[in-house]
Write a protein that holds these residues in place. Structure first.
Motif, short mmCIF file in Angstrom:
data_model
loop_
_atom_site.label_atom_id
_atom_site.label_comp_id
_atom_site.label_asym_id
_atom_site.label_seq_id
_atom_site.Cartn_x
_atom_site.Cartn_y
_atom_site.Cartn_z
N THR A 127 9.04 0.93 -5.49
CA THR A 127 7.70 1.41 -5.84
C THR A 127 7.77 2.80 -6.46
O THR A 127 6.81 3.57 -6.41
CB THR A 127 6.74 1.43 -4.64
N SER A 153 7.70 1.51 -14.33
CA SER A 153 7.87 0.08 -14.02
C SER A 153 8.08 -0.76 -15.27
O SER A 153 8.85 -1.71 -15.25
CB SER A 153 6.64 -0.45 -13.27
N HIS A 171 0.12 8.97 -8.18
CA HIS A 171 1.42 8.30 -8.29
C HIS A 171 1.38 7.13 -9.27
O HIS A 171 2.30 6.93 -10.06
CB HIS A 171 1.88 7.79 -6.92
N GLY A 172 0.28 6.37 -9.22
CA GLY A 172 0.22 5.11 -9.96
C GLY A 172 0.37 5.27 -11.47
O GLY A 172 1.07 4.49 -12.11
N HIS A 185 -3.84 -7.51 -8.75
CA HIS A 185 -3.29 -6.23 -8.31
C HIS A 185 -3.31 -6.13 -6.79
O HIS A 185 -2.35 -5.71 -6.15
CB HIS A 185 -4.13 -5.12 -8.94
N MET A 190 2.78 -5.87 -11.88
CA MET A 190 1.97 -4.90 -11.13
C MET A 190 1.55 -3.75 -12.04
O MET A 190 0.40 -3.32 -12.04
CB MET A 190 2.81 -4.38 -9.96
N ALA A 191 2.51 -3.29 -12.83
CA ALA A 191 2.23 -2.17 -13.72
C ALA A 191 1.23 -2.58 -14.80
O ALA A 191 0.33 -1.81 -15.14
CB ALA A 191 3.51 -1.66 -14.35
N LEU A 229 -6.34 -1.64 -15.32
CA LEU A 229 -7.33 -0.97 -14.47
C LEU A 229 -7.55 0.49 -14.91
O LEU A 229 -8.67 1.00 -14.85
CB LEU A 229 -6.89 -1.03 -13.00
N HIS A 246 -4.21 7.65 -5.28
CA HIS A 246 -3.57 6.41 -5.74
C HIS A 246 -3.05 6.59 -7.17
O HIS A 246 -1.94 6.18 -7.50
CB HIS A 246 -4.58 5.27 -5.68
N SER A 273 3.92 5.97 -12.37
CA SER A 273 4.74 4.89 -11.84
C SER A 273 4.68 3.65 -12.74
O SER A 273 5.68 2.96 -12.93
CB SER A 273 4.24 4.55 -10.43
N ALA A 274 3.49 3.39 -13.29
CA ALA A 274 3.34 2.20 -14.13
C ALA A 274 4.23 2.30 -15.38
O ALA A 274 4.80 1.30 -15.82
CB ALA A 274 1.87 2.03 -14.52
N GLY A 296 -4.68 2.36 -1.75
CA GLY A 296 -5.19 1.18 -2.43
C GLY A 296 -6.22 0.44 -1.60
O GLY A 296 -7.27 0.03 -2.10
C1 HEM Z 1 -8.07 -3.10 -4.87
C2 HEM Z 1 -7.52 -2.07 -4.30
C3 HEM Z 1 -6.13 -1.63 -4.65
C4 HEM Z 1 -4.99 -1.88 -3.93
C5 HEM Z 1 -4.88 -2.62 -2.60
C6 HEM Z 1 -3.91 -1.29 -4.66
C7 HEM Z 1 -2.58 -1.31 -4.23
C8 HEM Z 1 -1.52 -0.90 -4.99
C9 HEM Z 1 -0.14 -0.99 -4.60
C10 HEM Z 1 0.38 -1.52 -3.26
C11 HEM Z 1 0.60 -0.53 -5.63
C12 HEM Z 1 2.12 -0.55 -5.71
C13 HEM Z 1 2.72 0.75 -5.53
C14 HEM Z 1 3.71 1.05 -6.61
O1 HEM Z 1 4.39 0.14 -7.13
O2 HEM Z 1 3.83 2.21 -6.95
C15 HEM Z 1 -0.29 -0.11 -6.68
C16 HEM Z 1 0.08 0.43 -7.89
C17 HEM Z 1 -0.79 0.87 -8.86
N1 HEM Z 1 -2.17 0.86 -8.79
FE1 HEM Z 1 -3.26 0.08 -7.32
N2 HEM Z 1 -4.37 -0.71 -5.81
C18 HEM Z 1 -5.73 -0.89 -5.84
C19 HEM Z 1 -6.62 -0.45 -6.81
C20 HEM Z 1 -6.25 0.20 -7.97
C21 HEM Z 1 -7.18 0.68 -8.97
C22 HEM Z 1 -8.69 0.55 -8.90
C23 HEM Z 1 -6.41 1.24 -9.96
C24 HEM Z 1 -6.79 1.90 -11.26
C25 HEM Z 1 -7.93 2.22 -11.66
C26 HEM Z 1 -5.03 1.11 -9.58
C27 HEM Z 1 -3.97 1.54 -10.34
C28 HEM Z 1 -2.65 1.38 -10.00
C29 HEM Z 1 -1.54 1.74 -10.84
C30 HEM Z 1 -1.62 2.35 -12.22
C31 HEM Z 1 -0.38 1.42 -10.12
C32 HEM Z 1 1.07 1.64 -10.57
C33 HEM Z 1 1.74 0.38 -10.96
C34 HEM Z 1 3.23 0.54 -10.91
O3 HEM Z 1 3.77 1.33 -10.16
O4 HEM Z 1 3.92 -0.16 -11.64
N3 HEM Z 1 -4.97 0.48 -8.37
N4 HEM Z 1 -1.59 -0.35 -6.26
#
Ligand code: HEM
Ligand code: SF4
Ligand code: FES
Lengths: 226, 250
Positions: B216, A188, A180-181, A72, A16-17, A23, A177, A184-185, A111
């Motif tokens: 998460t 992870s 935190h993301g 993702h 996921m990360a 992204l 998003h 968080s990555a 997300g």
């Molecule tokens: C398509 C729509 C998207 C959905 C449904 C979505 C959903 C999620 C979910 C459920 C998580 C897990 C939460 C977590 O572990 O902290 C996550 C993590 C993340 N998302 Fe998304 N996301 C979307 C789009 C994006 C986009 C466009 C980006 C970046 C430009 C992005 C960047 C990240 C990053 C960096 C993480 C952290 C990964 C991690 O915690 O290890 N996401 N996303």
């Protein structure tokens, strides 16, 4: 690699990360190109032409991007469902805001809002591009007047106030998003260090504010300029 | 002080259960939370009612049994304490206090406020140990040099008491802070190297099998953990797991 990696909680977290990191990189380069559109229409046209016709971008990076988005999305939803099912009975009284941020608890919601926007975005830009290039077979990147069409097409999309409104809303959700993301990555993939993690958190907040805000400003500049 | 208590009552694992409301008067602010519950139980017994079942053993913050979700937080509103270390001075006269068991599919309620925590035990059995030669030639641990900072980190990780507050507080019911502590404590020490790779693979596998959710990185566990176990250990476990997966032959 052990068989269970991609099925395990930790393995999936790492994957996921990795998709998240990709992204983040993609979003950054997209931002730089969009920024060109308000600085120089020529430069924007040239870069767009390059990105739209270069075989490495088209046939190597673009498929990876599509894969990363779909991965993702599917992984995010799978994890969210598993996590929901891990607590069948809720607390009668719960105060999650005492120990965690709203952003961190609502990644699925922010997300999915981003996903809805991606639908619109594909409809606006990606599908017409594919149609022009691969169905009509017009790879020239030129309009009927014989000039590059990219800048003109971009500006045209930002004339509708409803579209601009939706665009702004989507970037606000993306900002939440990434707030935190981003950090968080790093956690992870196992990067947590007393000295560097506070810096990563600051960088993450900067990224999560500057990039989405930049996209919003670019949209507004086009909207008010036309 | 006079309190209104909303306590989860449930006859057995199968019964449905509900919050019951009790009035409890003249509670001293110097008493501990568990002493307050003892008072409640005396009152219930005197009235001819069934006392509230709750877990506890040491009452000094080391056994990890006193698992209560109090007013929406694991171990109540104070930080870095277990329920038995929580003082009634954290509350005010006239307060309403919600008292619930840990909530997670992997930690089901047995009775009232007591949950079955054997899932955490099974994770420990899957790898939370070291094998030592007990034939009489066991090496004296003090004779093995260990870097001071590693010893400190191992000690920090080992201070986890397996209370389950991390699971209870996590929105995903993830046990990663607990498992990370148990994986990490040995990974810093020479005695832990032999089984290092199997340990992390097996413990994570068992954790997933028990039905805990997925981390998460909200960080709630670290805030609510009575022993201040750091998220650094989760990052460490992720690294350990990745490394062990790469070289695993199956
Ligand atoms: C398509 C729509 C998207 C959905 C449904 C979505 C959903 C999620 C979910 C459920 C998580 C897990 C939460 C977590 O572990 O902290 C996550 C993590 C993340 N998302 Fe998304 N996301 C979307 C789009 C994006 C986009 C466009 C980006 C970046 C430009 C992005 C960047 C990240 C990053 C960096 C993480 C952290 C990964 C991690 O915690 O290890 N996401 N996303
Ligand atoms: S990590 Fe902290 S909260 Fe979790 S079981 Fe160990 S001591 Fe309890
Ligand atoms: S009763 Fe042992 S930690 Fe609270």
């Amino acid at each position: 690699m052990s068989n269970g990696f991609s099925k395990s909680s930790v393995g999936r977290k790492i994957l996921m990360a990795l998709s998240g990191f990709f992204l983040l990189l993609f979003l950054f380069q997209h931002f730089i190109i969009n920024l060109l559109s308000i600085i120089s229409a020529d430069a924007f046209n040239n870069v767009s032409f390059f990105m739209g016709t270069n075989p490495i971008v088209q046939f190597a990076i673009q498929p990876i991007l599509l894969f990363a988005v779909v991965f993702h999305l599917i992984m995010g939803i799978t994890l969210e469902l598993k996590n929901k099912s891990a607590r069948p009975i809720q607390y009668a009284m719960n105060k999650p805001s005492e120990n965690s941020s709203w952003m961190s608890r609502n990644m699925a919601i922010t997300g999915i809002m981003v996903l809805l926007f991606l639908g619109l975005h594909f409809y606006d830009f990606w599908i017409p591009e594919i149609k022009t290039k691969f169905i009509e077979g017009n790879m020239s990147g030129l309009n009927e007047g014989g000039e590059f069409r990219f800048h003109e097409e971009l500006v045209h999309k930002f004339t509708d106030p409803i579209r601009v409104g939706l665009y702004i809303l989507a970037f606000l959700f993306l900002s939440l998003h990434l707030m935190h993301g981003f950090q968080s990555a790093f956690q992870s993939v196992g990067f947590n260090h007393r000295k560097y993690t506070p810096i990563i958190k600051k960088l993450g907040n900067l990224y999560a504010i500057i990039i989405p805000l930049g996209f919003i400003i670019i949209a507004l500049v086009h909207f008010f300029n036309h | 002080m006079n309190l209104t208590l909303k306590v989860w009552r449930q006859k057995n694992a199968k019964a449905k259960g509900a919050l019951e409301t009790y009035k409890l008067n003249d509670v001293s602010e110097h008493s501990s939370f568990l002493e307050m519950l003892d008072m409640l139980n005396e009152q219930l017994i005197n009235e001819g009612n069934e006392p509230v079942a709750f877990d506890h053993d040491c009452r000094e913050g080391i056994c990890g049994m006193c698992s209560l979700y109090i007013n929406g937080e694991a171990h109540g509103p104070d930080r870095a304490v277990t329920t038995c270390q929580l003082h009634m001075r954290m509350f005010k006269d006239g307060d309403t206090i919600y008292i619930e068991p840990w909530r997670a599919k992997a930690l089901p309620v047995i009775k009232d406020l007591i949950v079955d925590r054997s899932a955490l035990e099974r994770i420990q059995h899957a790898g939370g140990y070291i094998s030592v030669n007990t034939s009489g030639n066991t090496q004296d641990a003090n004779a093995i040099p260990i870097r001071k900072s590693d010893a400190d980190k191992a000690m920090d990780a080992a201070s986890c008491i397996g209370c389950g507050a991390c699971v209870a507080t996590c929105k995903n019911s993830s046990a990663m802070l607990f498992v990370a502590a148990k994986v990490s404590q040995f990974s810093y020490l020479p005695q832990g190297q032999v089984e290092r790779k199997e340990r992390v693979l097996n413990m994570v596998h068992q954790m997933d099998k028990e039905g805990f959710g997925n981390c998460t990185n909200t960080g709630a566990c670290e805030v609510e953990c009575p022993k201040g176990i750091s998220l650094e250990f989760i990052a460490r476990m992720n690294r350990e797991y990745f490394g062990a997966s790469i070289v695993a032959e199956n």
